[in-house]
Each structure stands twice: as structure tokens, then as C-alpha cells.
Design an enzyme around this catalytic site. Structure first.
Site, PDB file in Angstrom:
ATOM      1  N   GLU A 153       4.717  11.789  45.247  1.00 25.99           N
ATOM      2  CA  GLU A 153       3.443  12.291  44.692  1.00 25.99           C
ATOM      3  C   GLU A 153       2.252  11.635  45.390  1.00 25.99           C
ATOM      4  OE1 GLU A 153       3.363  11.929  40.393  1.00 25.99           O
ATOM      5  OE2 GLU A 153       1.163  11.874  40.359  1.00 25.99           O
ATOM      6  N   LYS A 207      -1.498  18.382  34.448  1.00 23.00           N
ATOM      7  CA  LYS A 207      -2.025  17.511  33.388  1.00 23.00           C
ATOM      8  C   LYS A 207      -3.122  18.314  32.709  1.00 23.00           C
ATOM      9  CE  LYS A 207      -1.539  13.060  35.839  1.00 23.00           C
ATOM     10  NZ  LYS A 207      -2.230  12.202  36.823  1.00 23.00           N
ATOM     11  N   SER A 265      -1.812   7.686  32.001  1.00 22.80           N
ATOM     12  CA  SER A 265      -1.476   6.273  31.779  1.00 22.80           C
ATOM     13  C   SER A 265      -2.030   5.780  30.437  1.00 22.80           C
ATOM     14  CB  SER A 265      -1.962   5.417  32.942  1.00 22.80           C
ATOM     15  OG  SER A 265      -3.313   5.674  33.219  1.00 22.80           O
ATOM     16  N   GLU A 320       2.275   2.143  31.798  1.00 24.80           N
ATOM     17  CA  GLU A 320       3.202   3.214  31.389  1.00 24.80           C
ATOM     18  C   GLU A 320       4.583   2.693  31.015  1.00 24.80           C
ATOM     19  OE1 GLU A 320       3.183   6.042  34.577  1.00 24.80           O
ATOM     20  OE2 GLU A 320       1.158   6.717  34.095  1.00 24.80           O
TER      21      GLU A 320
HETATM   22  C1  2PG Z   1      -0.748   9.621  37.698  1.00 25.93           C
HETATM   23  C2  2PG Z   1      -0.990   9.290  36.250  1.00 25.93           C
HETATM   24  C3  2PG Z   1       0.191   9.321  35.357  1.00 25.93           C
HETATM   25  P1  2PG Z   1      -3.220   8.268  35.495  1.00 25.93           P
HETATM   26  O1  2PG Z   1      -1.437   9.135  38.597  1.00 25.93           O
HETATM   27  O2  2PG Z   1       0.090  10.458  37.968  1.00 25.93           O
HETATM   28  O3  2PG Z   1       1.270   8.599  35.819  1.00 25.93           O
HETATM   29  O4  2PG Z   1      -1.745   8.137  36.099  1.00 25.93           O
HETATM   30  O5  2PG Z   1      -3.092   8.854  34.156  1.00 25.93           O
HETATM   31  O6  2PG Z   1      -3.749   6.856  35.502  1.00 25.93           O
HETATM   32  O7  2PG Z   1      -3.988   9.162  36.426  1.00 25.93           O
HETATM   33 MG    MG Z   2      -0.362  10.607  40.088  1.00 23.04          MG
END
Ligand code: 2PG
Ligand code: MG
Length: 412
Positions: free
Chosen positions: A280, A331, A361, A199
Site C-alpha cells: 500500500e 475509507k 488509526s 492500531e
Molecule cells: C492507513 C491508515 C489505516 P490512518 O494509512 O492506511 O491503517 O492509517 O488512519 O492514520 O491514515
Molecule cells: Mg494507508
């Protein structure tokens, strides 16, 4: 009102160079809505499945076979696009057609509607006129599933310019902290190659403590007081460390293990020491009770569920009952369609759960989530600091600021 005349799907690649899909939604007004699907590396157990059998080609085939069902629909009518999609795949996790189709098709429809009606996406997604800019939250140092061996076990150390009064200042402060941290890392380790994780956060050979220490130092060296002008956040992504059979969090790189009780202390110490504004997935994706302890202990800190909630409205309802978090990651591709994600946002707002709209990511250079973050009244927008696919989203916020429709920064 525009009508959909055709769809076109294609095989492309995301920022990790992995296969993904892009969908065009074409209207009778000769506009194209276009969205390329993102994907995660640390993926929650209950997320929508990106592609059936991990095959983007299969998603495209199913889309082609069913294209006719979408022809004639109004692209701004998210509900009808979603419901039509559900006649093709009614599985809870979109395992038949793939969550990436749900993601791309629904956002591309709104993109097409926005272009044909000449209305920005965020305005199409909400009737609320009291809109604010979410604070950009960006990865300055990466480890875990986002960076190679030798980096911290903790997945992300994040920066947020919590004292900024304008979106441009908030973005620039994040750049400054990222840059300052780069200089500190180069001084500390002569072998540091400016390597970065998925990222855009630096990926140095450091343990968790050193990484946090140097991140704090970068903010302080710039004259910022932690918790005031600038705050740090951490995505612990604890499911990565959780060993279900041993019931322990195993920190392989740092060489220690935590029982669930020790994990709560470990996280609490970090929150206090670095005055975190944001924590988080501090425990693993099914540890609702431990999350409740942290939520009660730190009412002023955003105790955020990502893998814990996977943008799933039913799981969120359970978390609310258990008071397992006070903030939630949104998301779209965890939920599947944009309609699902907006339903999740409504449920969160109804229950005073603060939203953080987030990238993945593995990203594309699209910028629709900047609009989605504003429309869902997210407090923060987790979209990284540097890297083309991250900058695309930050730059879109600056373009949006030209409309003069957003009243300053969100209240966290
Ligand atoms: C997360 C994300 C984004 P990924 O864990 O919050 O930062 O990572 O997309 O790999 O789940
Ligand atoms: Mg996360």
C-alpha cells in the site's frame, strides 16, 4: 418504511483520546442509528476535512442548525440523506460541515434503517446476493506515524491469512501470528515492553529490515509458508517519508534516503523477499507514474492506493487511466459520506480495481465497516488484529457469519 424524527450529535473521543463526534439518527419506529467518527494520523492531502477549523464543536453546531432538513426522510435512502447534506455543504472536501458529519450521519441513517427494518446493514447496502467474507488484514507491527521514535519508518506490517477457508480461521491465524511475533520480540530485546502502536501492532525498537525479518519468522515458526496459508503486506505510507523540496524519500529512523527510482527498487526488493501479497502507498500520494511501474511489475500483488486515491472517484478515474494501481483502499471518511464511498466502490469494481475497506488509526468501537466491506465486495478488510476498537469489527464478522448469507471467503 421508517422516517427520521430527530438527530442528536455529541462530542466524544476516539481510540487515541482525541475529540470526535457521534451522531444519533432517531426514527418514528423508535430506533436509534448511532455512529462515532474515526480519524487518521497519516492523512492524504485530498481527503475530506474531518472538522471545520479542526473544531468538532463547530460541526455539531452546524448539524443542530440544519437538523430540520433531515426530518421526515427515509433513513434507508442514502441518496436523499447525501443530497440533503450537500444542500448544506457543497464543498468538495466537506470543509464547511466536516467530513465526520457526512460519515457519521450517513452510516447512522443506514444503521437506523437496519434496526427498524430488521435487515442487516450489508443487505441494505447491496442487492447482490453473491457475497463473500473479505480477508481480515491486520497490523502486527507498527511504525511511522502510528508509533514512537525508534520504531521502523514503515508504517504498518500486516498479516492476512490468505489460505483460510473460513472467517473464524482467518481471524484466529492473524491472532496467532501477532502473538508469536510478540514472543519473538521479547526474546530479541530484553527491553521490549510489549508496547503497541495506534492500531495494536507491536511497536519495537527495530529498523525496517529487522521488523520485516521477524514478522516473516513469526509466520514461519507457526508452520506457515509465506504467500500460501499466510501472507504479509506492508503499508509504506510513503508520503510520510517524501520530502517534496528535495524530491527524496527520507528514512529518518533508518538513516537513508531514496530517490524516486531507488524507492521503486527498495519496495520491489521487499515485495520479492517477503512474498508480499499486498503493498500500500509504496510511493508518495502524487506519484502515479511510479505506482504504474509497480503495478506492471507485480500483477499478482495487490498494489494498493490509499493516500494516492483518498476514496475519491475522480482521482480513481485518473489512476485507472494511468494504470497506477490494481487495488484501492476504501475509507468512508476520506470520501465523506457513505454515498460517496459507495459510488467510489462502483467505479472501482467497474474497472477491476480490487477493494480493501479500511479502518482509521484513530477508531471508535463501532463495527459498521465490517458490513460495508462485505457489501462493497471488498477482497480484504483492513481492521487490525488486537485492541478493543479493532476486535469490535472482527467480532461483528463472526456475528454476520450466523446469518448464513455469505458464501465463504473472497477470491483475492
Ligand atoms: C492507513 C491508515 C489505516 P490512518 O494509512 O492506511 O491503517 O492509517 O488512519 O492514520 O491514515
Ligand atoms: Mg494507508
Amino acid at each position: 418504511m421508517a422516517r427520521i424524527t430527530s438527530l442528536k450529535g455529541r462530542l466524544l473521543y476516539n481510540s487515541r483520546g482525541s475529540k470526535t463526534i457521534e451522531i444519533d439518527v432517531i426514527t418514528d419506529t423508535k430506533h436509534i442509528g448511532r455512529v462515532c467518527a474515526s480519524s487518521g494520523a497519516s492523512v492524504g492531502k485530498h481527503e475530506a476535512m474531518s472538522f471545520p477549523d479542526n473544531k468538532p464543536e463547530k460541526s455539531l453546531e452546524i448539524l443542530k442548525t440544519n437538523e430540520k432538513k433531515f426530518i421526515g426522510l427515509d433513513p434507508s435512502n442514502l441518496k436523499s440523506i447525501h443530497e440533503t447534506l450537500r444542500t448544506i455543504d457543497s464543498t468538495p472536501n466537506y470543509s464547511k460541515i466536516g467530513g465526520s458529519v457526512a460519515f457519521s450521519l450517513t452510516i447512522a441513517s443506514i444503521d437506523a434503517a437496519s434496526k427498524s427494518e430488521g435487515i442487516p446493514i450489508f443487505k441494505l447496502l447491496t442487492k447482490d446476493s453473491d457475497l463473500r467474507f473479505p480477508f481480515p488484514l491486520g497490523n502486527i507491527l507498527g511504525g511511522g506515524a502510528h508509533a514512537g521514535p525508534g520504531t521502523p519508518d514503515i508504517q504498518e506490517i500486516l498479516v492476512c491469512a490468505t489460505g483460510s477457508k473460513t472467517i473464524r480461521d482467518a481471524i484466529e491465524v492473524n491472532f496467532a501470528v501477532h502473538k508469536e511475533l510478540g514472543k519473538i520480540l521479547a526474546k530479541k530485546d530484553t527491553g521490549f515492553t510489549n508496547g503497541r502502536g495506534d492500531e495494536g501492532g507491536w511497536a519495537p525498537k527495530l529498523d525496517n529490515d529487522e521488523a520485516l525479518e521477524l514478522s516473516a519468522k513469526a509466520c514461519e515458526q507457526l508452520g506457515f509458508t509465506l504467500g500460501k496459508e499466510v501472507s504479509l503486506g506492508v503499508d509504506f505510507a510513503s508520503t510520510t517519508q517524501w520530502n517534496e523540496s528535495r524530491k527524496k524519500y527520507v528514512y529518518n529512523r533508518a538513516g537513508f534516503e531514496n530517490t524516486p527510482e531507488e524507492q521503486i527498487d527498495f519496495v520491489s526488493e521487499i515485495i520479492k523477499k517477503y512474498k508480499l501479497a499486498y503493498a500500500e502507498d509504496a510511493v508518495h500520494e502524487e506519484a502515479f507514474d511510479e505506482m504504474s511501474i509497480l503495478t506492471e511489475r507485480f500483477p499478482k500483488v495487490l498494489i494498493v492506493g490509499d493516500d494516492l486515491l483518498v476514496t475519491n472517484t475522480e482521482i480513481l478515474k485518473n489512476a485507472v487511466k494511468k494504470k497506477a494501481c490494481n487495488a484501492a483502499i476504501l475509507k468512508v471518511n476520506q470520501a465523506g459520506s457513505l454515498y460517496d464511498a459507495i459510488e467510489f466502490a462502483k467505479e472501482a469494481s467497474k474497472n477491476n480495481i480490487k477493494l480493501i475497506t479500511s479502518h482509521r488509526s484513530g477508531e471508535s468501537s463501532d463495527s459498521h465497516i465490517s458490513h460495508i466491506g462485505i457489501a462493497t465486495k471488498s477482497k480484504m478488510l483492513k481492521i487490525g488484529v488486537v485492541g478493543g476498537e479493532r476486535i469490535a469489527k472482527l467480532n461483528e464478522l463472526l456475528r454476520i457469519s450466523e446469518y448464513d448469507l455469505i458464501r465463504g471467503m473472497a477470491e483475492i
